[in-house]
Design a protein around this motif. Structure first.
Motif, PDB file in Angstrom:
ATOM      1  N   GLY A   5       0.789  -1.232   0.000  1.00  0.00           N
ATOM      2  CA  GLY A   5       0.000   0.000   0.000  1.00  0.00           C
ATOM      3  C   GLY A   5       0.818   1.277   0.000  1.00  0.00           C
ATOM      4  N   THR A   6       2.108   1.177  -0.368  1.00  0.00           N
ATOM      5  CA  THR A   6       2.931   2.392  -0.505  1.00  0.00           C
ATOM      6  C   THR A   6       3.069   2.705  -1.981  1.00  0.00           C
ATOM      7  N   GLU A   7       3.865   3.709  -2.278  1.00  0.00           N
ATOM      8  CA  GLU A   7       4.088   4.056  -3.677  1.00  0.00           C
ATOM      9  C   GLU A   7       5.094   3.118  -4.343  1.00  0.00           C
ATOM     10  N   GLY A   8       5.824   2.351  -3.547  1.00  0.00           N
ATOM     11  CA  GLY A   8       6.848   1.485  -4.115  1.00  0.00           C
ATOM     12  C   GLY A   8       8.066   2.286  -4.511  1.00  0.00           C
ATOM     13  N   ILE A   9       7.841   3.221  -5.441  1.00  0.00           N
ATOM     14  CA  ILE A   9       8.871   4.183  -5.840  1.00  0.00           C
ATOM     15  C   ILE A   9       8.196   5.542  -5.867  1.00  0.00           C
ATOM     16  N   HIS A  10       8.644   6.452  -5.023  1.00  0.00           N
ATOM     17  CA  HIS A  10       8.049   7.785  -4.989  1.00  0.00           C
ATOM     18  C   HIS A  10       8.623   8.613  -6.129  1.00  0.00           C
ATOM     19  N   ILE A  11       7.743   9.131  -6.974  1.00  0.00           N
ATOM     20  CA  ILE A  11       8.159   9.975  -8.100  1.00  0.00           C
ATOM     21  C   ILE A  11       7.635  11.376  -7.848  1.00  0.00           C
ATOM     22  N   GLU A  12       8.522  12.342  -7.975  1.00  0.00           N
ATOM     23  CA  GLU A  12       8.152  13.716  -7.674  1.00  0.00           C
ATOM     24  C   GLU A  12       8.365  14.609  -8.894  1.00  0.00           C
ATOM     25  N   GLY A  13       7.599  15.673  -8.965  1.00  0.00           N
ATOM     26  CA  GLY A  13       7.765  16.653 -10.041  1.00  0.00           C
ATOM     27  C   GLY A  13       6.758  16.435 -11.141  1.00  0.00           C
ATOM     28  N   THR A  14       6.433  17.500 -11.837  1.00  0.00           N
ATOM     29  CA  THR A  14       5.477  17.395 -12.941  1.00  0.00           C
ATOM     30  C   THR A  14       6.207  17.375 -14.281  1.00  0.00           C
ATOM     31  N   ASN A  15       7.066  18.375 -14.529  1.00  0.00           N
ATOM     32  CA  ASN A  15       7.808  18.391 -15.789  1.00  0.00           C
ATOM     33  C   ASN A  15       9.080  17.554 -15.691  1.00  0.00           C
ATOM     34  N   ASP A  16       9.768  17.665 -14.550  1.00  0.00           N
ATOM     35  CA  ASP A  16      11.013  16.929 -14.346  1.00  0.00           C
ATOM     36  C   ASP A  16      10.758  15.845 -13.306  1.00  0.00           C
ATOM     37  N   LYS A  17      10.281  14.700 -13.748  1.00  0.00           N
ATOM     38  CA  LYS A  17       9.968  13.622 -12.814  1.00  0.00           C
ATOM     39  C   LYS A  17      11.258  12.982 -12.326  1.00  0.00           C
ATOM     40  N   THR A  18      11.375  12.873 -11.013  1.00  0.00           N
ATOM     41  CA  THR A  18      12.571  12.264 -10.431  1.00  0.00           C
ATOM     42  C   THR A  18      12.174  11.214  -9.404  1.00  0.00           C
ATOM     43  N   ALA A  19      13.028  10.244  -9.248  1.00  0.00           N
ATOM     44  CA  ALA A  19      12.896   9.233  -8.204  1.00  0.00           C
ATOM     45  C   ALA A  19      14.255   9.140  -7.540  1.00  0.00           C
ATOM     46  N   LYS A  20      14.298   8.660  -6.326  1.00  0.00           N
ATOM     47  CA  LYS A  20      15.573   8.546  -5.620  1.00  0.00           C
ATOM     48  C   LYS A  20      15.845   7.092  -5.247  1.00  0.00           C
ATOM     49  N   VAL A  21      17.096   6.706  -5.442  1.00  0.00           N
ATOM     50  CA  VAL A  21      17.502   5.329  -5.161  1.00  0.00           C
ATOM     51  C   VAL A  21      18.927   5.310  -4.629  1.00  0.00           C
ATOM     52  N   ASN A  22      19.182   4.379  -3.737  1.00  0.00           N
ATOM     53  CA  ASN A  22      20.536   4.135  -3.250  1.00  0.00           C
ATOM     54  C   ASN A  22      20.908   2.742  -3.759  1.00  0.00           C
ATOM     55  N   VAL A  23      21.958   2.667  -4.574  1.00  0.00           N
ATOM     56  CA  VAL A  23      22.375   1.389  -5.142  1.00  0.00           C
ATOM     57  C   VAL A  23      23.669   0.953  -4.470  1.00  0.00           C
ATOM     58  N   ILE A  24      23.676  -0.258  -3.975  1.00  0.00           N
ATOM     59  CA  ILE A  24      24.881  -0.822  -3.355  1.00  0.00           C
ATOM     60  C   ILE A  24      25.191  -2.119  -4.085  1.00  0.00           C
ATOM     61  N   VAL A  25      26.371  -2.199  -4.692  1.00  0.00           N
ATOM     62  CA  VAL A  25      26.746  -3.392  -5.448  1.00  0.00           C
ATOM     63  C   VAL A  25      27.813  -4.192  -4.709  1.00  0.00           C
ATOM     64  N   ASP A  26      28.074  -5.359  -5.238  1.00  0.00           N
ATOM     65  CA  ASP A  26      29.176  -6.204  -4.777  1.00  0.00           C
ATOM     66  C   ASP A  26      28.982  -6.685  -3.342  1.00  0.00           C
ATOM     67  N   LEU A  27      27.731  -6.956  -2.974  1.00  0.00           N
ATOM     68  CA  LEU A  27      27.453  -7.509  -1.655  1.00  0.00           C
ATOM     69  C   LEU A  27      27.626  -9.018  -1.735  1.00  0.00           C
ATOM     70  N   GLU A  28      28.506  -9.551  -0.916  1.00  0.00           N
ATOM     71  CA  GLU A  28      28.810 -10.974  -0.998  1.00  0.00           C
ATOM     72  C   GLU A  28      27.786 -11.803  -0.246  1.00  0.00           C
ATOM     73  N   GLY A  29      27.265 -12.816  -0.934  1.00  0.00           N
ATOM     74  CA  GLY A  29      26.298 -13.716  -0.330  1.00  0.00           C
ATOM     75  C   GLY A  29      26.530 -15.130  -0.806  1.00  0.00           C
ATOM     76  N   LYS A  30      25.620 -16.009  -0.462  1.00  0.00           N
ATOM     77  CA  LYS A  30      25.745 -17.415  -0.853  1.00  0.00           C
ATOM     78  C   LYS A  30      25.046 -17.646  -2.184  1.00  0.00           C
ATOM     79  N   ASP A  31      25.555 -18.601  -2.931  1.00  0.00           N
ATOM     80  CA  ASP A  31      24.977 -18.969  -4.216  1.00  0.00           C
ATOM     81  C   ASP A  31      23.799 -19.920  -3.984  1.00  0.00           C
ATOM     82  N   LYS A  32      22.686 -19.677  -4.656  1.00  0.00           N
ATOM     83  CA  LYS A  32      21.481 -20.484  -4.423  1.00  0.00           C
ATOM     84  C   LYS A  32      21.655 -21.932  -4.872  1.00  0.00           C
ATOM     85  N   THR A  33      22.391 -22.127  -5.959  1.00  0.00           N
ATOM     86  CA  THR A  33      22.533 -23.482  -6.488  1.00  0.00           C
ATOM     87  C   THR A  33      23.695 -24.247  -5.855  1.00  0.00           C
TER      88      THR A  33
END
Length: 185
Positions: A134-162
């Motif tokens: 029931g949230t926006e999932g991704i909040h988009i703001e602005g009418t002419n210049d639509k923007t969304a905000k995200v924090n991307v973190i890569v290279d997180l080490e985890g276990k392989d599913k297979t």
């Protein structure tokens, strides 16, 4: 004089090892920053594909209270994904709401074309999570210049599913899912 020269050589060897270690660490940080930038750009294309809207993604600053629990779940194997799969959840911090999506990191993550499929799956997971909770999932703001905000973190080490004996790398996308998170109020 001979003792001084030996001591100088040892000191230089230690300094060289320090410089090499620092340059390796800096290299990883630069590579991760490039991969995160490419993932962010791929999200813009994915958003256009999924929603039909042109949205500009900007960096979001989030605290460890939002990211740490998900990072721990990746590291300890609570989150196990195959290529193309995603994991999504809502994280609340006070009145701020975030949608966190985890996906396997593509090979050669510093190339934007390698992020396209992953970014599309991430966008769809974030939008679906918004419908579920029931949230926006991704909040988009602005009418002419639509923007969304995200924090991307890569290279997180985890276990392989297979194969649990192998390691896999994951990427975490933290979207502002309401205006409070977007505006960081």
């Amino acid at each position: 004089r001979n003792i001084t020269m030996k001591m100088f050589k040892k000191l230089m060897a230690v300094a060289l090892v320090g410089v090499m270690a620092l340059s390796m660490l800096t290299g990883c940080a630069v590579t991760n920053a490039i991969a995160e930038d490419k993932a962010e750009k791929a999200l813009e294309n994915a958003c256009k594909t999924v929603t039909g809207e042109t949205v500009n993604f900007k960096s979001l600053s989030v605290g460890s209270s939002v990211t740490s629990p998900v990072k721990a779940d990746i590291k300890n194997g609570t989150i196990l994904l195959k290529d193309g799969e995603t994991y999504a959840k809502t994280v609340k911090s006070g009145d701020k709401v975030y949608t966190v999506v985890v996906a396997t990191e593509p090979k050669s993550a510093t190339k934007i074309e390698n992020w396209k499929h992953t970014a599309l799956n991430v966008m769809m997971a974030a939008i679906e999570q918004g419908k579920i909770d029931g949230t926006e999932g991704i909040h988009i703001e602005g009418t002419n210049d639509k923007t969304a905000k995200v924090n991307v973190i890569v290279d997180l080490e985890g276990k392989d599913k297979t194969d649990n004996s192998k390691k896999d790398t994951y990427a975490m996308f933290v979207f502002a899912a309401n205006d409070k998170a977007y505006n960081n109020k």
